[in-house]
Design a protein around this motif. Structure first.
Motif, PDB file in Angstrom:
ATOM      1  N   GLY A  60     -73.844  27.879 -69.715  1.00 31.31           N
ATOM      2  CA  GLY A  60     -72.104  27.879 -69.026  1.00 31.31           C
ATOM      3  C   GLY A  60     -71.921  27.264 -67.300  1.00 31.31           C
ATOM      4  N   GLY A  61     -70.604  26.790 -67.995  1.00 34.24           N
ATOM      5  CA  GLY A  61     -70.145  25.716 -67.129  1.00 34.24           C
ATOM      6  C   GLY A  61     -68.952  25.528 -67.247  1.00 34.24           C
ATOM      7  N   THR A  62     -67.945  26.460 -67.718  1.00 33.37           N
ATOM      8  CA  THR A  62     -66.636  25.722 -67.117  1.00 33.37           C
ATOM      9  C   THR A  62     -65.696  27.341 -66.398  1.00 33.37           C
ATOM     10  N   TYR A  63     -65.371  26.417 -65.555  1.00 29.12           N
ATOM     11  CA  TYR A  63     -64.747  27.503 -64.970  1.00 29.12           C
ATOM     12  C   TYR A  63     -63.047  27.422 -64.409  1.00 29.12           C
ATOM     13  N   THR A  64     -62.455  27.735 -64.244  1.00 27.81           N
ATOM     14  CA  THR A  64     -61.053  28.011 -63.584  1.00 27.81           C
ATOM     15  C   THR A  64     -60.724  26.390 -62.874  1.00 27.81           C
ATOM     16  N   GLU A  65     -59.641  26.472 -62.841  1.00 31.91           N
ATOM     17  CA  GLU A  65     -59.040  25.219 -62.582  1.00 31.91           C
ATOM     18  C   GLU A  65     -58.875  25.609 -60.501  1.00 31.91           C
ATOM     19  N   GLU A  66     -58.312  26.665 -60.525  1.00 29.93           N
ATOM     20  CA  GLU A  66     -58.811  27.422 -59.251  1.00 29.93           C
ATOM     21  C   GLU A  66     -59.971  27.744 -58.593  1.00 29.93           C
ATOM     22  N   GLN A  67     -61.014  27.960 -59.512  1.00 26.48           N
ATOM     23  CA  GLN A  67     -62.728  28.318 -58.972  1.00 26.48           C
ATOM     24  C   GLN A  67     -62.418  26.965 -58.734  1.00 26.48           C
ATOM     25  N   GLU A  80     -79.449  17.831 -59.343  1.00 29.64           N
ATOM     26  CA  GLU A  80     -78.781  18.287 -60.280  1.00 29.64           C
ATOM     27  C   GLU A  80     -77.636  18.347 -60.349  1.00 29.64           C
ATOM     28  N   CYS A  81     -76.781  17.774 -60.011  1.00 34.96           N
ATOM     29  CA  CYS A  81     -75.446  18.082 -60.528  1.00 34.96           C
ATOM     30  C   CYS A  81     -74.870  16.423 -61.098  1.00 34.96           C
ATOM     31  N   THR A  82     -75.764  15.971 -61.557  1.00 32.43           N
ATOM     32  CA  THR A  82     -75.034  14.610 -62.831  1.00 32.43           C
ATOM     33  C   THR A  82     -75.946  14.975 -64.543  1.00 32.43           C
ATOM     34  N   VAL A  83     -76.879  15.287 -64.373  1.00 36.93           N
ATOM     35  CA  VAL A  83     -77.739  15.567 -65.560  1.00 36.93           C
ATOM     36  C   VAL A  83     -76.394  16.470 -66.459  1.00 36.93           C
ATOM     37  N   GLU A  84     -76.594  15.986 -68.240  1.00 37.40           N
ATOM     38  CA  GLU A  84     -75.725  16.602 -68.877  1.00 37.40           C
ATOM     39  C   GLU A  84     -76.137  18.549 -69.063  1.00 37.40           C
ATOM     40  N   TRP A  85     -76.951  18.938 -68.493  1.00 38.03           N
ATOM     41  CA  TRP A  85     -76.846  20.014 -68.847  1.00 38.03           C
ATOM     42  C   TRP A  85     -76.755  21.113 -67.437  1.00 38.03           C
ATOM     43  N   SER A  86     -76.289  20.198 -66.942  1.00 43.35           N
ATOM     44  CA  SER A  86     -76.059  20.600 -65.049  1.00 43.35           C
ATOM     45  C   SER A  86     -74.551  22.209 -65.474  1.00 43.35           C
ATOM     46  N   ASP A  87     -74.734  23.312 -64.494  1.00 49.97           N
ATOM     47  CA  ASP A  87     -73.786  23.886 -64.479  1.00 49.97           C
ATOM     48  C   ASP A  87     -72.780  23.950 -63.565  1.00 49.97           C
ATOM     49  N   HIS A  88     -72.915  22.832 -62.943  1.00 53.03           N
ATOM     50  CA  HIS A  88     -71.909  21.810 -60.851  1.00 53.03           C
ATOM     51  C   HIS A  88     -72.249  20.548 -61.457  1.00 53.03           C
ATOM     52  N   ILE A  89     -71.423  20.467 -62.102  1.00 50.89           N
ATOM     53  CA  ILE A  89     -71.184  19.197 -62.488  1.00 50.89           C
ATOM     54  C   ILE A  89     -70.457  18.139 -61.462  1.00 50.89           C
ATOM     55  N   VAL A  90     -70.492  17.184 -60.690  1.00 50.06           N
ATOM     56  CA  VAL A  90     -69.855  16.299 -59.609  1.00 50.06           C
ATOM     57  C   VAL A  90     -69.652  14.955 -60.166  1.00 50.06           C
ATOM     58  N   ALA A  91     -68.720  14.273 -60.266  1.00 51.80           N
ATOM     59  CA  ALA A  91     -67.824  13.004 -61.173  1.00 51.80           C
ATOM     60  C   ALA A  91     -69.218  12.106 -60.272  1.00 51.80           C
ATOM     61  N   VAL A  92     -69.399  11.200 -60.691  1.00 54.62           N
ATOM     62  CA  VAL A  92     -70.177  10.324 -59.906  1.00 54.62           C
ATOM     63  C   VAL A  92     -69.556   9.202 -58.961  1.00 54.62           C
ATOM     64  N   PRO A  93     -68.111   8.891 -59.432  1.00 54.80           N
ATOM     65  CA  PRO A  93     -67.693   8.558 -58.186  1.00 54.80           C
ATOM     66  C   PRO A  93     -67.505   9.338 -55.888  1.00 54.80           C
ATOM     67  N   GLN A  94     -67.704  10.509 -56.595  1.00 56.37           N
ATOM     68  CA  GLN A  94     -66.907  11.713 -56.073  1.00 56.37           C
ATOM     69  C   GLN A  94     -68.244  11.703 -55.041  1.00 56.37           C
ATOM     70  N   MET A  95     -70.100  11.982 -56.138  1.00 54.04           N
ATOM     71  CA  MET A  95     -71.492  11.869 -55.277  1.00 54.04           C
ATOM     72  C   MET A  95     -71.042  10.307 -53.966  1.00 54.04           C
ATOM     73  N   VAL A  96     -70.705   9.545 -54.739  1.00 57.81           N
ATOM     74  CA  VAL A  96     -70.773   8.607 -53.608  1.00 57.81           C
ATOM     75  C   VAL A  96     -70.068   8.557 -52.555  1.00 57.81           C
ATOM     76  N   ALA A  97     -69.088   8.617 -52.567  1.00 61.78           N
ATOM     77  CA  ALA A  97     -67.672   8.873 -51.493  1.00 61.78           C
ATOM     78  C   ALA A  97     -68.534  10.648 -50.472  1.00 61.78           C
ATOM     79  N   TYR A  98     -69.006  11.043 -50.895  1.00 59.88           N
ATOM     80  CA  TYR A  98     -70.425  12.092 -50.320  1.00 59.88           C
ATOM     81  C   TYR A  98     -71.254  11.385 -49.573  1.00 59.88           C
ATOM     82  N   VAL A  99     -71.765  10.965 -50.679  1.00 58.42           N
ATOM     83  CA  VAL A  99     -73.036  10.315 -49.710  1.00 58.42           C
ATOM     84  C   VAL A  99     -72.655   9.939 -48.235  1.00 58.42           C
TER      85      VAL A  99
END
Length: 328
Positions: free
Chosen positions: A110-117, A151-170
């Motif tokens: 399960g890694g599929t969400y509504t845009e609202e979520q 574990e939010c960039t690995v291909e099997w993660s259910d909580h993906i965050v884009a790498v550019p966004q990760m850079v901004a967060y860091v």
């Protein structure tokens, strides 16, 4: 820690791993701690009490001085409070849990969400980072480093965050804190896509699980070493530590063959991991302190529930019985 770290004499990119620029992280026995017991769950926000946390920490202080916490929930806040008020001898790698900001349609659980979520998740991630900053500042004497995500960039993660966004967060967190900043991830993304993130991190935190990749105990520690060194070769000037490595003790046979898991195999891997990592000087957080029944499927033999060095009722498994005695 890879820097200085690595298997003795091993060369990575033409340099010995022990020749890397050191990062001033504490050394000592390190373990991942999440104290959820029967009937407790981070998803349902039913957290361990201060009394339960103190009970856990009094157990752990016998062998560990470094703890890894996964999020900035009330659980983490209570852990830090108990350590401070009780004067316990722990330092903490404090994590921020990041929820999915993108769909991962290939995730098998399960890694599929509504845009609202997803929009709500982005708002909650921003709030989580502010909690990370607040707690790291409040408990600066205890929190030796922080981890932005798990574990939010690995291909099997259910909580993906884009790498550019990760850079901004860091970058945002680094501007607010004096502690070193890392990100905790499976070894594969470090090799394949995380170079932009590595540039802004103070050190790299690697996860390695040979048993999830169907490795038998005879090849487990060499596989762990290869995982870590494959990352180190990509970034010869960036320190590397291990923030998760462990061995399950039960399985329902789904995703992890029954013959690969047991308390005796956990003991063998743990001993080998400690011997290798200490000789090499690699800071290594063992996964994990206690079994957590909230994880995975409802099946009580779900392997996600059974990685602890102690059972959920705080009895030492075989690997810890030499130090803590036989369970009563």
């Amino acid at each position: 820690m890879l820097g200085p770290t690595g298997a003795s004499g091993t060369k990575t990119g033409g340099r010995s791993l022990t020749e890397r620029t050191p990062l001033n992280l504490p050394q000592g026995n390190a373990i991942c701690y999440s104290g959820y017991r029967e009937g407790q769950s981070p998803g349902e926000q039913i957290f361990p009490s201060r009394e339960e946390i103190l009970e856990d920490l009094l157990i752990l202080q016998k062998n560990w001085t470094l703890l890894r916490l996964y999020d900035c929930s009330l659980h983490a806040e209570r852990v830090l409070e108990v350590i401070e008020t009780e004067g316990l001898p722990f330092k903490v790698l404090l994590g921020a849990y990041l929820a999915a900001e993108l769909n991962n349609f290939g995730c098998p659980w399960g890694g599929t969400y509504t845009e609202e979520q997803l929009a709500l998740n982005r708002a909650e991630n921003a709030a989580e980072l502010e909690r990370l900053i607040r707690l790291a500042q409040r408990y600066e004497a205890l929190v030796f480093a922080v981890a932005v995500g798990n574990e939010c960039t690995v291909e099997w993660s259910d909580h993906i965050v884009a790498v550019p966004q990760m850079v901004a967060y860091v970058q945002h967190v680094k501007q607010a804190l004096r502690q070193p900043v890392t990100f905790c991830e499976n070894y594969v993304p470090w090799i394949t896509k995380l170079a932009p993130l590595v540039e802004v991190l103070d050190f790299i935190s690697v996860h390695t699980y040979p048993v999830w990749e169907y490795k038998r105990i005879e090849e487990a520690i060499s596989y762990t070493r290869d995982n870590v060194e494959s990352v180190a070769r990509c970034y010869p000037d960036k320190p590397v530590i291990i923030t998760e490595a462990g061995w399950a003790t039960h399985s329902n046979g789904r995703g992890m063959p029954l013959e690969l898991v047991s308390e005796s195999l956990q003991e063998v891997y743990y001993r080998a991991l400690m011997s290798w990592s200490q000789e090499a000087g690699i800071l290594t957080f063992v996964f994990e302190a206690f079994d957590e029944p909230w994880k995975g499927s409802p099946d009580p033999m779900e392997p996600e529930k059974h990685w602890g060095l102690f059972t959920v009722d705080r009895r030492p498994k075989l690997v810890m019985q030499g130090l803590f005695g036989l369970p009563s």
